[in-house]
Design an enzyme around this catalytic site. Structure first.
Site, PDB file in Angstrom:
ATOM      1  N   SER A  61       0.843  -1.189   0.000  1.00 56.91           N
ATOM      2  CA  SER A  61       0.000   0.000   0.000  1.00 56.91           C
ATOM      3  C   SER A  61       0.882   1.244   0.000  1.00 56.91           C
ATOM      4  CB  SER A  61      -0.967  -0.037   1.191  1.00 56.91           C
ATOM      5  OG  SER A  61      -1.999   0.913   1.023  1.00 56.91           O
ATOM      6  N   GLU A  85      -1.134  -3.020  -7.928  1.00 54.60           N
ATOM      7  CA  GLU A  85      -2.328  -3.378  -7.162  1.00 54.60           C
ATOM      8  C   GLU A  85      -2.942  -2.101  -6.634  1.00 54.60           C
ATOM      9  OE1 GLU A  85      -2.731  -2.916  -3.687  1.00 54.60           O
ATOM     10  OE2 GLU A  85      -0.699  -2.203  -3.256  1.00 54.60           O
ATOM     11  N   HIS A 138      -4.421  -5.649  -1.533  1.00 54.47           N
ATOM     12  CA  HIS A 138      -5.080  -5.515  -0.235  1.00 54.47           C
ATOM     13  C   HIS A 138      -6.010  -6.715  -0.035  1.00 54.47           C
ATOM     14  CE1 HIS A 138      -3.599  -1.481  -0.941  1.00 54.47           C
ATOM     15  NE2 HIS A 138      -3.968  -1.102   0.268  1.00 54.47           N
TER      16      HIS A 138
END
Length: 342
Positions: free
Chosen positions: A137, A241, A312
């Site tokens: 992230s 992602e 995630h």
């Protein structure tokens, strides 16, 4: 008149000339592998540790793997939506890289704030003391910036607050403890269905590709474009992602990578999971994620697939940045061609 034309030409190019170039390839530095009994340092480089229980669970998970843990001195600091002032969050990173007893550094979670630290990091200190740095992230900013500036292999993998379940732990052990040249392949269980319905691979462009594996969170990566904290993109396998992004935003960010000339330099492309990335207010008038990936990636004519266990999500791969890798876009696999650790 000619001087005026020269001035106009120079000023029209100024926005492009001001963009910081990607970092040239540095000598790759691999961190030592983790061994039972090693100490793992836990930090909050972005959002605060609002819950002491979250930190405790992270400690207990790592201790169950046989490690000792050490908390960064500022782990419970809070400055608004940040885990303390920038200088203090950086000091925790520096302290752990300088601490010979600490063999790996793991972020408790992401949030926002890691990019603020990039100009403050002592890259010479980090280069002299290579060790595993892991997260995902927002931690993507640290992973990319440190890899670009030092050549240190960083790791897109579980944060401390992640679910350390059997699937995630298996990849963690194989990559960072056993040093395997793993082939990452999605689960294939059908359960009691006639065909597999979860974690499927979608081939965007079939074929094999080899290159250095680099990537992370799409939002964070795209916001670093134009800075000196991105690596050279030539002959890389880019993995991405994201989470909670409307499709038009994914389109916007991929367009930014295209306009910056990043996508055309790639050897191959992998899109992991985009969790909760629906059409938003666009409803049925929206493009789908498949539409956007097809439009941006097919013209590259490079092997590409989506659906990898990166993101995630509960079950995730441990993905090292900078390692020579081969992808098979038809099979949906990522094969490390060398160990990520020494």
């Amino acid at each position: 008149m000619s001087s005026r034309r020269s001035f106009l030409r120079a000023t029209s190019l100024a926005p492009f000339l001001s963009l910081a170039p990607s970092q040239p390839p540095a000598t790759l530095i691999k961190p030592p592998r983790l061994r039972p009994g090693d100490t793992v340092g836990l930090i909050c480089p972005a959002a605060p540790a609002y819950s002491q229980e979250t930190v405790k669970i992270a400690q207990e998970s790592l201790q169950a793997l046989g490690f000792q843990t050490k908390l960064g001195p500022h782990i419970y600091d809070r400055y608004g939506y940040l885990a303390g002032r920038d200088a203090d969050r950086v000091s925790d990173i520096h302290a752990f890289f300088n601490d010979r007893s600490v063999k790996a550094i793991v972020a408790i979670h992401g949030g926002w704030g890691c990019a603020r630290l990039l100009p403050l990091l002592d890259y010479d200190l980090i280069q002299r003391n290579p060790k595993i740095l892991m997260g995902y992230s927002d931690v993507t900013a640290l992973l990319l910036g440190i890899y670009a500036k030092t050549g240190l292999v960083t790791v897109h993998g579980p944060v401390g607050s992640a679910t350390f379940n059997a699937y995630t732990v298996d990849w963690f052990k194989r990559v960072l403890m056993e040093g395997e040249t793993v082939t990452m392949k999605n689960p294939t269980e059908k359960g009691d269905n006639l065909t597999q319905t979860q974690d499927r691979i979608t081939t965007i462009k079939p074929g094999l590709a080899r290159g250095r594996l680099v990537g992370g969170n799409l939002t964070v990566l795209s916001h670093l474009v134009g800075s000196p904290y991105l690596p050279d993109w030539r002959n890389t396998i880019l993995f991405l992602e994201d989470t909670h992004e409307d499709i038009y935003r994914v389109d916007r960010m991929l367009t930014q990578l295209k306009l910056a000339g990043i996508l055309t330099q790639l050897a191959g492309f992998v899109f992991g999971k985009c969790s909760d990335c629906g059409p938003g207010s666009g409803g049925y008038g929206s493009l789908t994620l498949d539409d956007v990936l097809t439009e941006h990636i097919i013209p590259l004519d490079k092997p590409a697939f989506s659906g990898a266990m990166i993101g995630h999500i509960r079950d995730k791969f441990t993905v090292p940045l900078g390692i020579d890798t081969e992808i098979d876009a038809t099979a949906g696999t990522i094969r490390l061609l060398e160990s990520a650790v020494t």
